[in-house]
Design a protein around this motif. Structure first.
Motif, mmCIF file in Angstrom:
data_model
loop_
_atom_site.group_PDB
_atom_site.id
_atom_site.type_symbol
_atom_site.label_atom_id
_atom_site.label_comp_id
_atom_site.label_asym_id
_atom_site.label_seq_id
_atom_site.Cartn_x
_atom_site.Cartn_y
_atom_site.Cartn_z
ATOM 1 N N LEU A 177 46.303 1.206 -10.505
ATOM 2 C CA LEU A 177 46.094 -0.231 -10.714
ATOM 3 C C LEU A 177 47.402 -0.925 -11.090
ATOM 4 C CD1 LEU A 177 42.728 -0.005 -12.697
ATOM 5 C CD2 LEU A 177 43.050 -0.426 -10.247
ATOM 6 N N ILE A 178 48.269 -0.229 -11.819
ATOM 7 C CA ILE A 178 49.579 -0.805 -12.159
ATOM 8 C C ILE A 178 50.451 -0.884 -10.910
ATOM 9 C CG2 ILE A 178 51.663 -0.530 -13.543
ATOM 10 C CD1 ILE A 178 49.104 -1.397 -15.083
ATOM 11 N N PHE A 179 50.341 0.127 -10.032
ATOM 12 C CA PHE A 179 51.044 0.064 -8.743
ATOM 13 C C PHE A 179 50.626 -1.204 -7.998
ATOM 14 C CE2 PHE A 179 51.272 0.795 -4.186
ATOM 15 C CZ PHE A 179 52.522 1.369 -4.010
ATOM 16 N N ASP A 180 49.325 -1.485 -7.996
ATOM 17 C CA ASP A 180 48.818 -2.683 -7.326
ATOM 18 C C ASP A 180 49.282 -3.952 -8.034
ATOM 19 O OD1 ASP A 180 47.537 -1.148 -5.428
ATOM 20 O OD2 ASP A 180 45.562 -1.280 -6.368
ATOM 21 N N LEU A 181 49.337 -3.902 -9.366
ATOM 22 C CA LEU A 181 49.793 -5.060 -10.138
ATOM 23 C C LEU A 181 51.214 -5.438 -9.745
ATOM 24 C CD1 LEU A 181 49.276 -7.013 -12.592
ATOM 25 C CD2 LEU A 181 50.381 -5.270 -14.001
ATOM 26 N N LEU A 182 52.096 -4.456 -9.659
ATOM 27 C CA LEU A 182 53.487 -4.734 -9.307
ATOM 28 C C LEU A 182 53.619 -5.153 -7.850
ATOM 29 C CD1 LEU A 182 55.342 -1.872 -11.244
ATOM 30 C CD2 LEU A 182 54.668 -4.155 -12.005
ATOM 31 N N THR A 183 52.718 -4.651 -7.013
ATOM 32 C CA THR A 183 52.708 -5.074 -5.612
ATOM 33 C C THR A 183 52.328 -6.546 -5.509
ATOM 34 O OG1 THR A 183 52.111 -2.846 -4.866
ATOM 35 C CG2 THR A 183 51.677 -4.666 -3.336
ATOM 36 N N ALA A 227 43.786 6.685 -11.078
ATOM 37 C CA ALA A 227 44.368 6.602 -12.417
ATOM 38 C C ALA A 227 44.630 5.134 -12.704
ATOM 39 C CB ALA A 227 45.683 7.393 -12.486
ATOM 40 N N ALA A 228 44.816 4.812 -13.966
ATOM 41 C CA ALA A 228 45.220 3.446 -14.290
ATOM 42 C C ALA A 228 46.557 3.150 -13.621
ATOM 43 C CB ALA A 228 45.309 3.263 -15.796
ATOM 44 N N GLU A 282 59.193 6.690 -11.982
ATOM 45 C CA GLU A 282 58.862 7.908 -12.726
ATOM 46 C C GLU A 282 57.599 7.712 -13.559
ATOM 47 O OE1 GLU A 282 61.092 11.320 -15.363
ATOM 48 O OE2 GLU A 282 61.848 9.269 -15.503
ATOM 49 N N ALA A 283 57.443 6.524 -14.140
ATOM 50 C CA ALA A 283 56.291 6.255 -14.996
ATOM 51 C C ALA A 283 54.990 6.256 -14.194
ATOM 52 C CB ALA A 283 56.474 4.921 -15.717
ATOM 53 N N ILE A 284 54.973 5.582 -13.055
ATOM 54 C CA ILE A 284 53.748 5.528 -12.251
ATOM 55 C C ILE A 284 53.461 6.881 -11.618
ATOM 56 C CG2 ILE A 284 52.621 4.469 -10.248
ATOM 57 C CD1 ILE A 284 54.061 1.892 -10.869
ATOM 58 N N TYR A 285 54.492 7.584 -11.159
ATOM 59 C CA TYR A 285 54.285 8.914 -10.587
ATOM 60 C C TYR A 285 53.713 9.852 -11.645
ATOM 61 C CZ TYR A 285 55.101 12.995 -7.615
ATOM 62 O OH TYR A 285 54.921 14.121 -6.845
ATOM 63 N N THR A 286 54.224 9.767 -12.862
ATOM 64 C CA THR A 286 53.713 10.584 -13.958
ATOM 65 C C THR A 286 52.253 10.257 -14.238
ATOM 66 O OG1 THR A 286 55.885 10.832 -15.006
ATOM 67 C CG2 THR A 286 53.955 11.086 -16.425
ATOM 68 N N ALA A 287 51.918 8.969 -14.246
ATOM 69 C CA ALA A 287 50.543 8.545 -14.497
ATOM 70 C C ALA A 287 49.582 9.170 -13.487
ATOM 71 C CB ALA A 287 50.449 7.018 -14.437
ATOM 72 N N ILE A 288 49.977 9.136 -12.224
ATOM 73 C CA ILE A 288 49.095 9.626 -11.166
ATOM 74 C C ILE A 288 49.072 11.144 -11.107
ATOM 75 C CG2 ILE A 288 48.783 9.707 -8.653
ATOM 76 C CD1 ILE A 288 49.666 6.769 -8.587
ATOM 77 N N GLY A 319 52.520 6.204 -18.983
ATOM 78 C CA GLY A 319 53.179 5.812 -17.736
ATOM 79 C C GLY A 319 52.933 4.356 -17.397
ATOM 80 N N CYS A 320 51.685 3.918 -17.583
ATOM 81 C CA CYS A 320 51.357 2.516 -17.315
ATOM 82 C C CYS A 320 52.123 1.585 -18.246
ATOM 83 C CB CYS A 320 49.860 2.292 -17.488
ATOM 84 S SG CYS A 320 48.831 3.038 -16.212
ATOM 85 N N GLU A 321 52.177 1.953 -19.513
ATOM 86 C CA GLU A 321 52.873 1.104 -20.483
ATOM 87 C C GLU A 321 54.351 0.946 -20.129
ATOM 88 O OE1 GLU A 321 50.854 1.518 -24.795
ATOM 89 O OE2 GLU A 321 51.559 3.414 -23.975
#
Length: 350
Positions: free
Chosen positions: A151-157, A147-148, A171-177, A42-44
């Motif tokens: 951190l990706i959510f924060d990166l995009l923010t 979850a990582a 979908e990717a970030i929701y799946t990750a979490i 999801g992060c990738e």
């Protein structure tokens, strides 16, 4: 009232540095740990969608093949590089920066570790930091993140990506979490984890559709593997330990893949009274992959580290060189010792 979606101050400086580094690069390669899960993949994908959207050339080169369970997350199959193909090494060599997500341990990225050596490397991980992490230019490790993907959510923010974000990112970030929190059942299901999920829903993600793709559509062989696995479920006669053992023959007979094993350990953990659940799986070369889950106060991360692995306090794993006949007793002894050290009433059961 505190804005729970605000990027924590402890992360912001590193995230700003990461955004600047990625922004200055033209070609970027992404990777995650072996047998990538929903968090790593999801992060990738979230990062790949963002970076290609701002004109970067992005490739994903994982140490093991992309899992079928998360194939639907990939909007462009051209991003993926076969880990065994010689051209993958050339792809990595051509990259300006490598980004490693959901692990900070060199052995967890297998053959990719040697390929990115000497290259600018960014690590974003939410596991307990190790002393011998991946040599990196920038490392953001925060075990407080659910979850990582958080951190990706924060990166995009921090990158100020305009909302609503592309559906593939949502979908990717929701799946990750959702996968790393066990559908918000585990202890890492923080207030902020729920708030981020709520934000993704507000932006347009459909939780029911994600659930259907991840948990409600499985090949028949996975159900057959579950049946066979439960036939090999065992419990300790004195201590609250439940484990499942899956041999190579069982996997081969059912044409099962590592994807099909995902979630099996939860059946062991669900047995009433269980405080530590373990899944033993024999790999193709005869080694033993162990997954540990704690339903109480046992630190399974410490146990996994004793066998060269790691993870979280309540969820960890390791890959042992021994065959199951040798590995299983070693791990069970370690778990029994941990339980007895923690609980005086268990010591009396020696």
């Amino acid at each position: 009232m505190k804005d729970v979606l605000a990027v924590p101050a402890s992360r912001r400086a590193k995230l700003e540095e990461i955004v600047a580094t990625l922004g200055a690069a033209n070609r970027i390669v992404l990777t995650t740990h072996v047998n990538a899960d929903g968090d790593g993949t999801g992060c990738e994908i979230a990062v790949a969608v963002w970076l290609t959207g701002i004109g970067k050339v992005v490739h994903i080169a994982n140490p093991t093949a992309w899992p079928d369970l998360y194939r639907h997350l990939v909007p462009d199959a051209e991003w993926l590089r076969d880990p065994t193909h010689p051209q993958t090494t050339a792809t990595i060599a051509a990259a300006d920066v490598a980004l490693v997500v959901d692990t900070a341990e060199p052995k967890r990225i297998g053959r990719i570790a040697a390929s990115i050596a000497g290259k600018p490397v960014i690590v974003i991980d939410h596991h307990v930091p190790t002393d011998n992490g991946i040599p990196a230019t920038i490392t953001l490790e925060d075990a407080a993140a659910c979850a990582a993907g958080e951190l990706i959510f924060d990166l995009l923010t921090v990158a100020e990506l305009a909302k609503p974000w592309p559906h593939a990112i949502l979908e990717a970030i929701y799946t990750a979490i959702v996968t790393d929190t066990g559908s918000f059942r585990f202890s890492n299901s923080t207030n902020r984890a729920h708030a981020i999920a709520g934000d993704l829903i507000e932006q347009g993600i459909d939780p029911e559709e994600v659930y259907r793709r991840l948990f409600a559509t499985v090949p028949l062989r996975r159900i057959e593997l579950l049946r066979e696995a439960l036939a090999h479920l065992q419990t300790d006669p004195e201590l609250p330990i439940t484990w499942i053992s899956i041999g190579r023959k069982m996997m081969d007979d059912l044409n099962a893949t590592s994807d099909d094993v995902e979630g099996l350990i939860e059946h062991a953990r669900s047995v009433e009274g269980t405080e530590v659940a373990i899944l033993f799986r024999e790999t193709a070369d005869g080694s033993t992959k162990i997954s540990l889950r704690s339903a109480a106060n046992v630190d399974v991360n410490a146990i996994a580290r004793g066998f060269g692995g790691g993870g979280h306090v309540k969820a960890a794993g390791a890959l042992m060189g021994q065959r199951p006949a040798e590995a299983v007793p070693l791990v069970l002894d370690a778990v029994r010792t941990a339980l007895r050290d923690l609980r005086p009433d268990f010591r009396a059961a020696r």
